[in-house]
Design a protein around this motif. Sequence first.
Motif, PDB file in Angstrom:
ATOM      1  N   VAL A 169      -2.765 -37.580 -10.655  1.00  0.00           N
ATOM      2  CA  VAL A 169      -3.965 -37.136  -9.945  1.00  0.00           C
ATOM      3  C   VAL A 169      -3.635 -36.864  -8.474  1.00  0.00           C
ATOM      4  CG1 VAL A 169      -6.282 -37.832  -9.227  1.00  0.00           C
ATOM      5  CG2 VAL A 169      -5.479 -38.385 -11.521  1.00  0.00           C
ATOM      6  N   ILE A 170      -2.866 -37.740  -7.853  1.00  0.00           N
ATOM      7  CA  ILE A 170      -2.507 -37.561  -6.445  1.00  0.00           C
ATOM      8  C   ILE A 170      -1.672 -36.305  -6.252  1.00  0.00           C
ATOM      9  CG2 ILE A 170      -1.230 -38.568  -4.515  1.00  0.00           C
ATOM     10  CD1 ILE A 170      -2.039 -41.319  -5.618  1.00  0.00           C
ATOM     11  N   ILE A 171      -0.692 -36.100  -7.114  1.00  0.00           N
ATOM     12  CA  ILE A 171       0.142 -34.900  -7.009  1.00  0.00           C
ATOM     13  C   ILE A 171      -0.691 -33.649  -7.252  1.00  0.00           C
ATOM     14  CG2 ILE A 171       2.063 -33.671  -8.105  1.00  0.00           C
ATOM     15  CD1 ILE A 171       3.379 -36.422  -8.540  1.00  0.00           C
ATOM     16  N   SER A 172      -1.641 -33.708  -8.158  1.00  0.00           N
ATOM     17  CA  SER A 172      -2.511 -32.557  -8.421  1.00  0.00           C
ATOM     18  C   SER A 172      -3.379 -32.239  -7.211  1.00  0.00           C
ATOM     19  CB  SER A 172      -3.400 -32.834  -9.627  1.00  0.00           C
ATOM     20  OG  SER A 172      -2.633 -33.058 -10.762  1.00  0.00           O
ATOM     21  N   ILE A 173      -3.909 -33.274  -6.567  1.00  0.00           N
ATOM     22  CA  ILE A 173      -4.748 -33.055  -5.384  1.00  0.00           C
ATOM     23  C   ILE A 173      -3.928 -32.449  -4.252  1.00  0.00           C
ATOM     24  CG2 ILE A 173      -6.057 -34.244  -3.586  1.00  0.00           C
ATOM     25  CD1 ILE A 173      -7.024 -36.177  -5.763  1.00  0.00           C
ATOM     26  N   VAL A 174      -2.740 -32.996  -4.001  1.00  0.00           N
ATOM     27  CA  VAL A 174      -1.889 -32.471  -2.926  1.00  0.00           C
ATOM     28  C   VAL A 174      -1.477 -31.039  -3.224  1.00  0.00           C
ATOM     29  CG1 VAL A 174       0.351 -32.747  -1.800  1.00  0.00           C
ATOM     30  CG2 VAL A 174      -1.080 -34.746  -2.210  1.00  0.00           C
ATOM     31  N   THR A 175      -1.116 -30.755  -4.463  1.00  0.00           N
ATOM     32  CA  THR A 175      -0.752 -29.387  -4.840  1.00  0.00           C
ATOM     33  C   THR A 175      -1.936 -28.440  -4.660  1.00  0.00           C
ATOM     34  OG1 THR A 175       0.810 -30.288  -6.446  1.00  0.00           O
ATOM     35  CG2 THR A 175       0.223 -27.975  -6.674  1.00  0.00           C
ATOM     36  N   GLY A 176      -3.112 -28.891  -5.049  1.00  0.00           N
ATOM     37  CA  GLY A 176      -4.302 -28.067  -4.868  1.00  0.00           C
ATOM     38  C   GLY A 176      -4.584 -27.781  -3.404  1.00  0.00           C
ATOM     39  N   LEU A 177      -4.437 -28.793  -2.558  1.00  0.00           N
ATOM     40  CA  LEU A 177      -4.650 -28.580  -1.117  1.00  0.00           C
ATOM     41  C   LEU A 177      -3.629 -27.611  -0.533  1.00  0.00           C
ATOM     42  CD1 LEU A 177      -5.532 -32.184   0.061  1.00  0.00           C
ATOM     43  CD2 LEU A 177      -7.049 -30.206  -0.045  1.00  0.00           C
ATOM     44  N   ILE A 178      -2.384 -27.710  -0.979  1.00  0.00           N
ATOM     45  CA  ILE A 178      -1.356 -26.787  -0.499  1.00  0.00           C
ATOM     46  C   ILE A 178      -1.674 -25.355  -0.928  1.00  0.00           C
ATOM     47  CG2 ILE A 178       1.073 -26.129  -0.792  1.00  0.00           C
ATOM     48  CD1 ILE A 178       1.718 -29.138  -0.852  1.00  0.00           C
ATOM     49  N   ILE A 179      -2.116 -25.174  -2.150  1.00  0.00           N
ATOM     50  CA  ILE A 179      -2.467 -23.825  -2.627  1.00  0.00           C
ATOM     51  C   ILE A 179      -3.656 -23.271  -1.848  1.00  0.00           C
ATOM     52  CG2 ILE A 179      -3.377 -22.564  -4.615  1.00  0.00           C
ATOM     53  CD1 ILE A 179      -1.577 -24.351  -6.374  1.00  0.00           C
ATOM     54  N   ILE A 180      -4.659 -24.118  -1.598  1.00  0.00           N
ATOM     55  CA  ILE A 180      -5.818 -23.674  -0.812  1.00  0.00           C
ATOM     56  C   ILE A 180      -5.393 -23.262   0.592  1.00  0.00           C
ATOM     57  CG2 ILE A 180      -7.962 -24.477   0.270  1.00  0.00           C
ATOM     58  CD1 ILE A 180      -8.471 -26.115  -2.277  1.00  0.00           C
ATOM     59  N   LEU A 181      -4.522 -24.065   1.235  1.00  0.00           N
ATOM     60  CA  LEU A 181      -4.056 -23.715   2.583  1.00  0.00           C
ATOM     61  C   LEU A 181      -3.222 -22.447   2.584  1.00  0.00           C
ATOM     62  CD1 LEU A 181      -3.171 -27.169   4.145  1.00  0.00           C
ATOM     63  CD2 LEU A 181      -5.014 -25.627   4.798  1.00  0.00           C
ATOM     64  N   LEU A 182      -2.479 -22.198   1.505  1.00  0.00           N
ATOM     65  CA  LEU A 182      -1.705 -20.962   1.434  1.00  0.00           C
ATOM     66  C   LEU A 182      -2.609 -19.734   1.344  1.00  0.00           C
ATOM     67  CD1 LEU A 182       1.240 -21.930  -0.942  1.00  0.00           C
ATOM     68  CD2 LEU A 182       1.373 -21.367   1.486  1.00  0.00           C
ATOM     69  N   PHE A 183      -3.714 -19.840   0.636  1.00  0.00           N
ATOM     70  CA  PHE A 183      -4.615 -18.696   0.508  1.00  0.00           C
ATOM     71  C   PHE A 183      -5.532 -18.546   1.721  1.00  0.00           C
ATOM     72  CE2 PHE A 183      -3.753 -19.140  -4.117  1.00  0.00           C
ATOM     73  CZ  PHE A 183      -3.231 -17.878  -4.306  1.00  0.00           C
ATOM     74  N   ILE A 184      -6.048 -19.644   2.230  1.00  0.00           N
ATOM     75  CA  ILE A 184      -7.004 -19.590   3.336  1.00  0.00           C
ATOM     76  C   ILE A 184      -6.293 -19.523   4.682  1.00  0.00           C
ATOM     77  CG2 ILE A 184      -8.858 -20.826   4.508  1.00  0.00           C
ATOM     78  CD1 ILE A 184      -9.665 -21.962   1.829  1.00  0.00           C
ATOM     79  N   GLY A 185      -5.247 -20.286   4.837  1.00  0.00           N
ATOM     80  CA  GLY A 185      -4.546 -20.366   6.105  1.00  0.00           C
ATOM     81  C   GLY A 185      -4.954 -21.631   6.851  1.00  0.00           C
ATOM     82  N   THR A 186      -4.118 -22.036   7.753  1.00  0.00           N
ATOM     83  CA  THR A 186      -4.409 -23.242   8.519  1.00  0.00           C
ATOM     84  C   THR A 186      -5.239 -22.887   9.743  1.00  0.00           C
ATOM     85  OG1 THR A 186      -2.374 -23.007   9.767  1.00  0.00           O
ATOM     86  CG2 THR A 186      -2.280 -24.375   7.799  1.00  0.00           C
ATOM     87  N   PRO A 187      -6.063 -23.807  10.189  1.00  0.00           N
ATOM     88  CA  PRO A 187      -6.809 -23.575  11.427  1.00  0.00           C
ATOM     89  C   PRO A 187      -5.874 -23.763  12.625  1.00  0.00           C
ATOM     90  CG  PRO A 187      -7.349 -25.720  10.514  1.00  0.00           C
ATOM     91  CD  PRO A 187      -6.434 -25.041   9.535  1.00  0.00           C
ATOM     92  N   LEU A 188      -5.367 -22.659  13.151  1.00  0.00           N
ATOM     93  CA  LEU A 188      -4.339 -22.728  14.180  1.00  0.00           C
ATOM     94  C   LEU A 188      -4.883 -23.140  15.546  1.00  0.00           C
ATOM     95  CD1 LEU A 188      -2.125 -19.655  13.326  1.00  0.00           C
ATOM     96  CD2 LEU A 188      -1.684 -22.059  12.890  1.00  0.00           C
ATOM     97  N   LYS A 189      -6.086 -22.739  15.883  1.00  0.00           N
ATOM     98  CA  LYS A 189      -6.598 -23.023  17.220  1.00  0.00           C
ATOM     99  C   LYS A 189      -6.744 -24.527  17.489  1.00  0.00           C
ATOM    100  CE  LYS A 189      -9.582 -21.416  20.724  1.00  0.00           C
ATOM    101  NZ  LYS A 189      -9.452 -20.233  21.472  1.00  0.00           N
ATOM    102  N   PRO A 190      -7.336 -25.317  16.597  1.00  0.00           N
ATOM    103  CA  PRO A 190      -7.405 -26.763  16.873  1.00  0.00           C
ATOM    104  C   PRO A 190      -6.024 -27.415  16.953  1.00  0.00           C
ATOM    105  CG  PRO A 190      -8.989 -26.191  15.189  1.00  0.00           C
ATOM    106  CD  PRO A 190      -8.140 -24.987  15.423  1.00  0.00           C
TER     107      PRO A 190
END
Length: 87
Positions: free
Chosen positions: A5-26
Amino acid sequence: MNPVVIISIVTGLIIILLFIGTPLKPLRIIGQGIIKIVIGALFLFFLNVFGNNYGLHVPINFATSSISGILGIPGVVALVAIQKYIL
């Protein structure tokens, strides 16, 4: 928690960040703040090294480093004045 479950959550967050992008300004603002605090600590270190001959010593901690980093040389002078005349 199950490791799968932990690996799935981390993988999901990485995929979301790859598609959306990181908030660079903060992240940039936080990085600049940390750099200013480190520069303030260096100001205070050199003040303590060279001011030792004249009896000047300002402790290096988070508050004094933040003040000297944000305000620069006038902040260091203000800290010295506070240390000498008020404390």
